[in-house]
Design a protein around this motif. Structure first.
Motif, PDB file in Angstrom:
ATOM      1  N   VAL A  41      21.156  19.059  43.208  1.00 24.14           N
ATOM      2  CA  VAL A  41      20.563  20.117  43.233  1.00 24.14           C
ATOM      3  C   VAL A  41      19.138  20.129  42.230  1.00 24.14           C
ATOM      4  N   VAL A  42      19.518  19.599  40.900  1.00 24.29           N
ATOM      5  CA  VAL A  42      18.507  19.289  40.073  1.00 24.29           C
ATOM      6  C   VAL A  42      17.181  18.533  40.326  1.00 24.29           C
ATOM      7  N   ASP A  43      17.435  17.695  41.398  1.00 23.11           N
ATOM      8  CA  ASP A  43      16.492  16.832  41.922  1.00 23.11           C
ATOM      9  C   ASP A  43      15.801  17.258  43.175  1.00 23.11           C
ATOM     10  N   ILE A  44      16.140  18.794  43.614  1.00 25.82           N
ATOM     11  CA  ILE A  44      15.270  19.319  44.856  1.00 25.82           C
ATOM     12  C   ILE A  44      14.247  20.015  44.096  1.00 25.82           C
ATOM     13  N   PRO A  45      13.208  19.768  44.628  1.00 25.58           N
ATOM     14  CA  PRO A  45      12.028  20.418  44.032  1.00 25.58           C
ATOM     15  C   PRO A  45      12.156  22.216  43.693  1.00 25.58           C
ATOM     16  N   ARG A  73      26.058  18.138  44.886  1.00 26.71           N
ATOM     17  CA  ARG A  73      25.145  17.235  45.662  1.00 26.71           C
ATOM     18  C   ARG A  73      25.010  18.099  47.419  1.00 26.71           C
ATOM     19  N   ILE A  74      23.827  18.199  47.640  1.00 28.53           N
ATOM     20  CA  ILE A  74      23.611  18.798  48.944  1.00 28.53           C
ATOM     21  C   ILE A  74      22.462  17.946  49.704  1.00 28.53           C
ATOM     22  N   LEU A 113      14.898  36.398  34.940  1.00 25.12           N
ATOM     23  CA  LEU A 113      15.357  35.133  35.007  1.00 25.12           C
ATOM     24  C   LEU A 113      16.692  34.766  35.817  1.00 25.12           C
ATOM     25  N   ILE A 114      17.458  35.840  35.345  1.00 24.07           N
ATOM     26  CA  ILE A 114      18.940  35.551  36.086  1.00 24.07           C
ATOM     27  C   ILE A 114      19.074  35.759  37.493  1.00 24.07           C
ATOM     28  N   GLN A 115      18.093  36.365  37.989  1.00 30.70           N
ATOM     29  CA  GLN A 115      17.871  36.446  39.451  1.00 30.70           C
ATOM     30  C   GLN A 115      17.523  35.234  39.989  1.00 30.70           C
ATOM     31  N   GLN A 116      16.734  34.435  39.271  1.00 28.26           N
ATOM     32  CA  GLN A 116      15.900  33.314  39.551  1.00 28.26           C
ATOM     33  C   GLN A 116      17.401  32.555  39.619  1.00 28.26           C
ATOM     34  N   LEU A 117      17.781  32.316  38.458  1.00 28.82           N
ATOM     35  CA  LEU A 117      18.833  31.271  38.451  1.00 28.82           C
ATOM     36  C   LEU A 117      20.156  31.557  39.737  1.00 28.82           C
ATOM     37  N   SER A 118      20.203  32.890  40.209  1.00 27.19           N
ATOM     38  CA  SER A 118      21.253  33.043  41.111  1.00 27.19           C
ATOM     39  C   SER A 118      20.871  32.226  42.410  1.00 27.19           C
ATOM     40  N   ARG A 119      19.257  32.116  42.481  1.00 29.08           N
ATOM     41  CA  ARG A 119      19.146  31.416  43.725  1.00 29.08           C
ATOM     42  C   ARG A 119      19.543  29.968  43.742  1.00 29.08           C
ATOM     43  N   VAL A 120      19.491  29.545  42.394  1.00 35.75           N
ATOM     44  CA  VAL A 120      20.065  28.057  42.295  1.00 35.75           C
ATOM     45  C   VAL A 120      21.345  27.936  42.546  1.00 35.75           C
ATOM     46  N   LEU A 121      22.157  28.861  42.180  1.00 31.05           N
ATOM     47  CA  LEU A 121      23.545  28.732  42.202  1.00 31.05           C
ATOM     48  C   LEU A 121      23.927  29.107  43.436  1.00 31.05           C
ATOM     49  N   ALA A 174      21.000  35.056  28.339  1.00 30.71           N
ATOM     50  CA  ALA A 174      20.263  34.090  29.426  1.00 30.71           C
ATOM     51  C   ALA A 174      20.527  32.729  29.167  1.00 30.71           C
ATOM     52  N   ASP A 175      20.926  32.333  27.880  1.00 31.81           N
ATOM     53  CA  ASP A 175      21.388  30.855  27.563  1.00 31.81           C
ATOM     54  C   ASP A 175      22.646  30.415  28.217  1.00 31.81           C
ATOM     55  N   THR A 176      23.507  31.356  28.268  1.00 34.08           N
ATOM     56  CA  THR A 176      24.984  31.072  29.062  1.00 34.08           C
ATOM     57  C   THR A 176      24.486  30.842  30.668  1.00 34.08           C
ATOM     58  N   ALA A 177      23.481  31.826  31.339  1.00 39.27           N
ATOM     59  CA  ALA A 177      23.307  31.963  32.699  1.00 39.27           C
ATOM     60  C   ALA A 177      22.721  30.605  32.947  1.00 39.27           C
ATOM     61  N   LEU A 178      21.645  29.963  32.005  1.00 35.96           N
ATOM     62  CA  LEU A 178      21.066  28.653  32.457  1.00 35.96           C
ATOM     63  C   LEU A 178      21.784  27.830  32.368  1.00 35.96           C
ATOM     64  N   ARG A 179      22.771  27.611  31.005  1.00 33.97           N
ATOM     65  CA  ARG A 179      23.454  26.606  30.977  1.00 33.97           C
ATOM     66  C   ARG A 179      24.766  26.283  32.014  1.00 33.97           C
ATOM     67  N   ILE A 180      25.329  27.283  32.652  1.00 40.16           N
ATOM     68  CA  ILE A 180      26.102  27.278  33.638  1.00 40.16           C
ATOM     69  C   ILE A 180      25.457  26.865  35.098  1.00 40.16           C
ATOM     70  N   THR A 181      24.379  27.496  35.176  1.00 40.12           N
ATOM     71  CA  THR A 181      23.786  27.065  36.406  1.00 40.12           C
ATOM     72  C   THR A 181      23.327  25.458  36.351  1.00 40.12           C
ATOM     73  N   LEU A 182      22.815  24.938  35.224  1.00 41.13           N
ATOM     74  CA  LEU A 182      22.560  23.604  34.997  1.00 41.13           C
ATOM     75  C   LEU A 182      23.981  22.910  35.458  1.00 41.13           C
ATOM     76  N   ASP A 183      25.020  23.510  34.675  1.00 39.56           N
ATOM     77  CA  ASP A 183      26.083  22.724  35.141  1.00 39.56           C
ATOM     78  C   ASP A 183      26.456  22.385  36.564  1.00 39.56           C
ATOM     79  N   PHE A 184      26.369  23.370  37.493  1.00 40.36           N
ATOM     80  CA  PHE A 184      26.344  23.377  38.773  1.00 40.36           C
ATOM     81  C   PHE A 184      25.503  22.621  39.296  1.00 40.36           C
ATOM     82  N   ALA A 185      24.047  22.616  38.775  1.00 40.13           N
ATOM     83  CA  ALA A 185      22.919  22.075  39.588  1.00 40.13           C
ATOM     84  C   ALA A 185      22.990  20.570  39.334  1.00 40.13           C
ATOM     85  N   GLN A 186      23.515  20.085  38.377  1.00 37.88           N
ATOM     86  CA  GLN A 186      23.546  18.589  37.870  1.00 37.88           C
ATOM     87  C   GLN A 186      24.799  17.804  38.703  1.00 37.88           C
ATOM     88  N   GLN A 187      25.622  18.821  39.069  1.00 41.89           N
ATOM     89  CA  GLN A 187      26.854  18.118  39.860  1.00 41.89           C
ATOM     90  C   GLN A 187      27.018  18.231  41.390  1.00 41.89           C
TER      91      GLN A 187
END
Lengths: 593, 100
Positions: free
Chosen positions: A279-283, A273-274, A335-343, A258-271
């Motif tokens: 991505v981190v700024d979209i509700p 732009r869409i 949790l991982i399924q949730q993150l996959s929606r962000v990715l 879970a730690d890595t799934a969240l970490r690498i999703t955040l890597d993506f979401a912070q970089q």
């Protein structure tokens, strides 16, 4: 966690290096590449051996370095966050060994300790192709032929069946079966005739593709009378008790994933732009990330409580371990399924973002809820004892876990007593102490209530009341369901559903107890309790309205900021957070094809 | 509970009578359908599920039992003998009413 444990986890973390750096053996890229090749993570396991991890599977009195399960949880989490295949391949030695530490003779224990300290692997030969979780249907049997014991039959889907030096094997010793009809054997491959057994090839799996999940066929294999672990006929008891330990410890694997799934999703979401936004700024994705973080913190508290309870309240573990094993892996799956929606599409790629690590985690983590007793097996273990666990008045039972035991379990600064393998039992003595002590929480927090902002204090107080109400409602439902279920038979589907609810409430209570008793030892963000309000609200359902929407939004913003901070500072997403190996490009996607 | 109050220790036969009524209720069978010399597992009592029975027996009888008591004493007769001994050892001289 005490300083010593933290130091060891930090040492291992530092030794294994930055997983984002492809030059490292324990890099995400290597993990994915090995998985693509379905190759055993040999180099990774050798690194763990070189560091000395096997010594942590061996009790100190036998020359090992094991001191506590909290320590092992932290060590395994550090490995699991890099590669579940390697963590499982290596950690399964403990699964193979635990029954020996629990019930074998001193000679057997010393022998196995030597094997493990010499880097030999041990596996548990439990399951068979035709029977799955139905242990009492096992066909592999020992026959007493003349002067000799001979072993017949096939164990299947065994982690490291091929590579292991030794196995503990669950066998039928009475043709009639029954609870006294099975025994455990310690089989050292170096001591049996190579012509009397054969290896069943590794089977292809959905995740942890490099793992040696194979089998072993015994064909009248001659076994020494000294090979029995404990008394003949005690195999079921020992196995059920041994699994209480490993079920609790499986949570380390999910926590790392879970730690890595969240970490690498955040890597993506912070970089990424869409729609003119990051991505981190979209509700919506922001909410998914926040919820994933909260769920991970809940899993952390539940797992740490369980690991510490192994030392302090072993008599509680038949249910407690099943709760941890049910709640943590399944929550992490969601949790991982949730993150996959962000990715988005990147969750599905076997390359590109973070070398395709996310899809490997999706597949790898799915096995955690399956082994050492599937989710159904664990829910059943809880369901069978639900009525007693929810009893209102624990004082009537003289074996009740006292309040001071609960204090030790959930005060992470308090040293743990020595672990006692003999203290495990097949059922729990009384009510679940995490519920029966809830009424005292308000008194324990008097100093906090006085100092905390009104909004926080009121919200937490109302959540404590809400949790007590939920436990009480569950008790009523269980009473009704109990009456319609024939005792001594398999629990009804309704009891399974209530066991699920019980697990969720146990997790909520674990968070509350851990925070109450460890608050003073936590970093300021974790001690201020806002994360706990949001986590409890989530666990208890949306009906738990604790304050106005604007305040909740403010709190969510604060927790999200902390998530970003932990990510930026490269720290573990955990209540007892930990500094991770430095990343050269923190917050950036440092691995790309 | 309407205890049968007697000062003398309980006999195995009293305990057996009580056990038959309890198991008939738990297993949803008629008391005369239970053969007390047969393994209880014959009546669909699951070995692992039997773990919960020791808790029920503890609660009903007010004594402490090993969890695996039904594994050790797999027939109602042998279980009654063991329980009579335990009840006496733990100073219990009454049983809950059969129809409780």
């Amino acid at each position: 966690m005490t300083m010593v444990q933290k130091t060891q986890a930090l040492e291992l973390e530092d030794y294994l290096g930055d997983p984002f750096d492809s030059r490292n053996v324990f890099s995400f890229r290597t993990a994915v590449e090995m998985d693509e090749l379905e190759a055993y993570p040999e180099a990774a396991c050798n690194m763990l051996n070189d560091w000395g991890l096997p010594a942590y599977y061996v009790p100190a009195k036998l020359g090992g370095k094991f001191t506590s399960f909290e320590q092992v949880l932290n060590l395994m989490r550090v490995v699991a966050r890099r590669d579940l295949t390697a963590a499982i391949a290596h950690g399964k030695t403990y699964l193979g060994a635990v029954a020996v530490w629990m019930a074998a003779s001193v000679e057997q224990q010393s022998k196995l300790a030597r094997i493990i300290l010499d880097r030999g692997q041990v596996s548990l030969g439990l399951t068979e192709q035709g029977h799955g979780s139905d242990l009492m249907a096992s066909d592999v049997e020992v026959r007493h032929e003349g002067e000799k014991y001979r072993l017949y039959g096939r164990k299947w889907l065994i982690n490291n069946a091929t590579r292991s030096r030794a196995l503990t094997v669950f066998t039928r010793t009475d043709p009639q079966g029954g609870p006294r009809g099975f025994s455990l054997l310690l089989v050292d491959k170096a001591e049996i005739d190579r012509r009397q057994y054969s290896l069943v090839p590794k089977i292809k799996t959905h995740g942890i593709r490099g793992a040696d999940i194979s089998g072993i066929q015994f064909s009248g294999c001659s076994i020494s009378p000294d090979a029995f672990i404990g008394k003949i006929g005690s195999g079921l008891d020992i196995t059920l008790k041994a699994l209480q330990v490993t079920r609790t410890m499986c949570s380390a694997l999910s926590l790392g994933a879970a730690d890595t799934a969240l970490r690498i999703t955040l890597d993506f979401a912070q970089q990424r732009r869409i729609y003119n936004n990051t991505v981190v700024d979209i509700p919506y994705p922001r909410q998914l990330l926040l919820e994933s973080f909260l769920d991970l913190l809940v899993c952390d508290c539940t797992a740490v409580g369980g690991a510490r309870a192994l030392h302090v309240a072993p008599e509680q573990m038949s249910v407690w371990s099943a709760v941890v094993k049910n709640f943590v892996p399944v929550t992490v799956e969601t949790l991982i399924q949730q993150l996959s929606r962000v990715l988005g599409a990147r969750f599905y790629l076997r390359e590109d973002h973070c070398a395709g690590m996310f899809q490997k985690i999706v597949r790898d983590n799915a096995i955690v809820s399956l082994f050492d007793g599937s989710t159904a097996v664990n829910l059943e273990m809880i369901a069978l004892q639900l009525r007693r666990r929810l009893r209102e008045n624990p004082a009537t039972n003289t074996r009740e876990t006292p309040e001071d035991k609960l204090s030790t379990i959930f005060n992470i600064a308090e040293p743990l007593p020595e672990f006692i393998y003999e203290a495990f039992d097949l059922s729990c003595p009384g009510a679940d102490p995490v519920f029966s002590t809830l009424s005292r929480i308000n008194n324990q927090l008097e100093a906090f209530w006085a100092a905390a902002p009104d909004g926080v204090a009121n919200a937490l107080k109302s959540l404590v009341t809400e949790l007590q109400g939920a436990v009480s409602a569950l008790r009523t439902e269980v009473e009704a369901a109990w009456k319609s279920n024939a005792l001594g038979t398999r629990p009804s589907a309704r009891l399974f559903r209530l066991a699920q609810r019980y697990s969720t409430l146990h997790a909520a209570a674990s968070c509350l107890h851990l925070w109450t008793r460890s608050r003073e030892h936590l970093d300021p963000f974790f001690s201020d309790g806002i994360w706990l309000i949001l986590a409890l609200r989530r666990l208890l359902g949306s009906s738990a309205i604790v304050t106005d929407d604007a305040t909740v939004a403010k709190w969510e913003g604060q927790v999200f900021d902390e998530l970003l901070k932990l990510h930026r500072d490269n720290r573990l997403f955990a209540v007892t957070t930990l500094a991770l190996s430095p990343r050269e490009l923190v917050g950036k996607v440092s691995i790309q094809q | 509970m309407n205890g049968v109050s007697e000062v003398k220790p309980l006999e195995a036969s009293d305990v057996l009578l009580w056990l038959v009524s309890r198991f008939a209720r738990w297993l949803k069978m008629k008391p005369d359908e239970l053969d007390t010399s047969q393994r209880i597992s014959q009546y669909g009592l699951d070995s692992v599920a039997a773990v919960s029975l020791s808790s029920e027996l503890e609660d009903e009888l007010g004594i402490q039992l090993e969890t695996a008591v039904i594994w050790e004493y797999p027939t109602l007769e042998s279980l009654a003998g063991h329980l009579a001994g335990e009840l006496s050892r733990q100073g219990i001289t009454t049983l809950p009413a059969v129809d409780a």
